[in-house]
Write an enzyme that holds these catalytic residues in place. Structure first.
Site, mmCIF file in Angstrom:
data_model
loop_
_atom_site.group_PDB
_atom_site.id
_atom_site.type_symbol
_atom_site.label_atom_id
_atom_site.label_comp_id
_atom_site.label_asym_id
_atom_site.label_seq_id
_atom_site.Cartn_x
_atom_site.Cartn_y
_atom_site.Cartn_z
ATOM 1 N N LYS A 171 0.839 -1.207 0.000
ATOM 2 C CA LYS A 171 0.000 0.000 0.000
ATOM 3 C C LYS A 171 0.877 1.262 0.000
ATOM 4 O O LYS A 171 0.564 2.261 -0.669
ATOM 5 C CB LYS A 171 -0.929 -0.007 1.220
ATOM 6 C CG LYS A 171 -1.754 1.262 1.417
ATOM 7 C CD LYS A 171 -2.768 1.513 0.306
ATOM 8 C CE LYS A 171 -3.484 2.843 0.538
ATOM 9 N NZ LYS A 171 -4.405 3.188 -0.548
ATOM 10 N N LYS A 239 -0.014 11.409 5.989
ATOM 11 C CA LYS A 239 0.262 10.243 6.854
ATOM 12 C C LYS A 239 0.921 9.131 6.043
ATOM 13 O O LYS A 239 1.922 8.535 6.455
ATOM 14 C CB LYS A 239 -1.078 9.791 7.461
ATOM 15 C CG LYS A 239 -1.107 8.504 8.215
ATOM 16 C CD LYS A 239 -1.669 7.315 7.458
ATOM 17 C CE LYS A 239 -3.045 7.479 6.886
ATOM 18 N NZ LYS A 239 -3.559 6.308 6.190
HETATM 19 P P1 NAD Z 1 -12.426 8.817 7.364
HETATM 20 O O1 NAD Z 1 -11.758 9.799 8.237
HETATM 21 O O2 NAD Z 1 -13.498 9.254 6.414
HETATM 22 O O3 NAD Z 1 -13.046 7.612 8.239
HETATM 23 C C1 NAD Z 1 -12.473 7.104 9.403
HETATM 24 C C2 NAD Z 1 -13.580 6.856 10.408
HETATM 25 O O4 NAD Z 1 -13.009 6.257 11.578
HETATM 26 C C3 NAD Z 1 -14.274 8.140 10.866
HETATM 27 O O5 NAD Z 1 -15.672 8.012 10.654
HETATM 28 C C4 NAD Z 1 -13.922 8.240 12.365
HETATM 29 O O6 NAD Z 1 -14.953 8.792 13.141
HETATM 30 C C5 NAD Z 1 -13.684 6.784 12.712
HETATM 31 N N1 NAD Z 1 -12.846 6.566 13.903
HETATM 32 C C6 NAD Z 1 -11.666 7.140 14.216
HETATM 33 N N2 NAD Z 1 -11.172 6.613 15.356
HETATM 34 C C7 NAD Z 1 -12.063 5.669 15.751
HETATM 35 C C8 NAD Z 1 -12.101 4.761 16.845
HETATM 36 N N3 NAD Z 1 -11.117 4.708 17.766
HETATM 37 N N4 NAD Z 1 -13.178 3.933 16.945
HETATM 38 C C9 NAD Z 1 -14.166 3.966 16.015
HETATM 39 N N5 NAD Z 1 -14.174 4.798 14.951
HETATM 40 C C10 NAD Z 1 -13.129 5.647 14.833
HETATM 41 O O7 NAD Z 1 -11.238 8.092 6.559
HETATM 42 P P2 NAD Z 1 -11.344 7.219 5.219
HETATM 43 O O8 NAD Z 1 -11.114 8.108 4.045
HETATM 44 O O9 NAD Z 1 -12.536 6.335 5.286
HETATM 45 O O10 NAD Z 1 -9.999 6.357 5.366
HETATM 46 C C11 NAD Z 1 -9.897 5.235 6.236
HETATM 47 C C12 NAD Z 1 -8.595 4.516 5.929
HETATM 48 O O11 NAD Z 1 -8.612 4.074 4.566
HETATM 49 C C13 NAD Z 1 -7.346 5.402 6.077
HETATM 50 O O12 NAD Z 1 -6.297 4.654 6.607
HETATM 51 C C14 NAD Z 1 -7.059 5.820 4.647
HETATM 52 O O13 NAD Z 1 -5.687 6.127 4.453
HETATM 53 C C15 NAD Z 1 -7.486 4.590 3.871
HETATM 54 N N6 NAD Z 1 -7.888 4.829 2.490
HETATM 55 C C16 NAD Z 1 -8.706 5.871 2.161
HETATM 56 C C17 NAD Z 1 -9.072 6.050 0.826
HETATM 57 C C18 NAD Z 1 -9.950 7.209 0.387
HETATM 58 O O14 NAD Z 1 -10.021 7.481 -0.821
HETATM 59 N N7 NAD Z 1 -10.639 7.906 1.298
HETATM 60 C C19 NAD Z 1 -8.601 5.185 -0.159
HETATM 61 C C20 NAD Z 1 -7.805 4.108 0.216
HETATM 62 C C21 NAD Z 1 -7.458 3.939 1.540
#
Ligand code: NAD
Length: 293
Positions: A171, A239
């Site tokens: 990744k 990050k």
């Molecule tokens: P986001 O911030 O939209 O979602 C994360 C969620 O986790 C939030 O709703 C937050 O409230 C929740 N959260 C945080 N701490 C928590 C805890 N201790 N307990 C329960 N819930 C908790 O982020 P995202 O865009 O969905 O990304 C999530 C992961 O996926 C990241 O690691 C990101 O790098 C990866 N990712 C994102 C994308 C993208 O396009 N958005 C693509 C590939 C990978």
């Protein structure tokens, strides 16, 4: 019916949980944000009061959280996923985090009879909604095989890339290519516009040739229109660049272009664009040339 505990129902986790529900899984989910739990209920899922509760009731647990401190809090803490899940549970962390945390989760899981995979994804919000993510999986081959039914509604390209932590290293390589591509598409737009050309027409040609990419296909229109609603936030890519720089140091290699991209993404953040989509690297490219709209 297999029960899936799903922790982290944000931009990615929300639609992934919906796709599991549509595929016939029972989903018990948890997020710190009440609105995310409401969306899960509307989609037919059951909200839990904590990550531990979601894990205790499930056969398979998925976490989709921003970064390693969030995963550590949800999975390694007292009353967290690894504390609460039944022995034999399959725990799949699909967040993008540093490989050493993935290896730690696997170690602690093994001590408690819980099978752990790291399975970060690529494909963005659209890939999550459409259930066509690329999923890169680290862990034991038999656990990868056991996870196939839950990966099927989420992804199209699902590859076992090695032992615990390997998914996270792949990744990191993915994010290196994505960040670098955005930086160069941004510079191409700045160059064409400063030369008095229609960047949309130019990018249409680029998209059909060797410079073509999924990023050009999906994002050239919104970049030229300066629409930077996330998507994938600059903060999260910052990050990921930290994970890449650390992984390169651990592997004893030099990634000069990667370090330059990390500096550009850090600049985007420093200039106040952290909550915009990573295509907002275009703003940094414009600012460098005094070309900001
Ligand atoms: P986001 O911030 O939209 O979602 C994360 C969620 O986790 C939030 O709703 C937050 O409230 C929740 N959260 C945080 N701490 C928590 C805890 N201790 N307990 C329960 N819930 C908790 O982020 P995202 O865009 O969905 O990304 C999530 C992961 O996926 C990241 O690691 C990101 O790098 C990866 N990712 C994102 C994308 C993208 O396009 N958005 C693509 C590939 C990978």
């Amino acid at each position: 019916m297999t029960k899936v505990g799903f922790v982290g129902l944000g931009i990615m986790g929300g639609p992934m949980a919906s796709n599991l529900l549509d595929a016939g899984f029972e989903v018990i989910g948890y997020d710190l944000v009440p609105a995310a739990l409401e969306r899960l209920s509307e989609a037919g899922g059951k909200p839990a009061a904590s990550a531990g509760q979601a894990a205790a009731e499930a056969d398979i647990v998925i976490t989709m959280l921003p970064n390693h401190p969030h995963v550590e809090a949800a999975a390694l803490g007292e009353g967290g996923v690894l504390d609460s899940a039944k022995p034999g549970t399959l725990y799949i962390d699909m967040s993008s985090i540093r490989p050493e945390t993935a290896r730690r989760l696997a170690e602690v899981g093994a001590q408690r009879g819980i099978r752990v995979l790291d399975a970060p994804v690529s494909g963005g919000e659209k890939g999550a909604i459409d259930g066509v993510l690329s999923i890169m999986v680290g862990g034991a081959a038999e656990d990868f095989a056991a996870a196939q039914p839950v990966f099927a509604p989420l992804g199209r390209t699902v590859v076992h890339v090695g032992p615990a932590g390997a998914g996270q290293t792949v990744k990191a390589a993915n994010q290196l290519v994505v960040g670098g591509t955005y930086a160069l598409v941004a510079e191409a737009i700045v160059l064409m516009e400063a030369s008095g050309l229609d960047a949309s027409l130019g990018l249409d040609v680029l998209a059909g040739g060797l410079a073509g990419s999924r990023i050009l296909e999906l994002k050239r229109g919104s970049m030229v229109a300066r629409e930077f609603q996330p998507g994938f936030r600059i903060d999260l890519h910052h990050k990921d660049m930290g994970i890449i720089v650390d992984a390169a140091r651990d592997a004893g290699v030099s990634l000069p272009v990667g370090n330059l991209v990390a500096a550009l993404i850090a600049a985007a953040r420093a200039q106040g664009y952290g909550s915009l989509d990573h295509s907002a690297l275009l703003k940094v490219a414009e600012n460098l040339s005094g070309a900001a709209a």
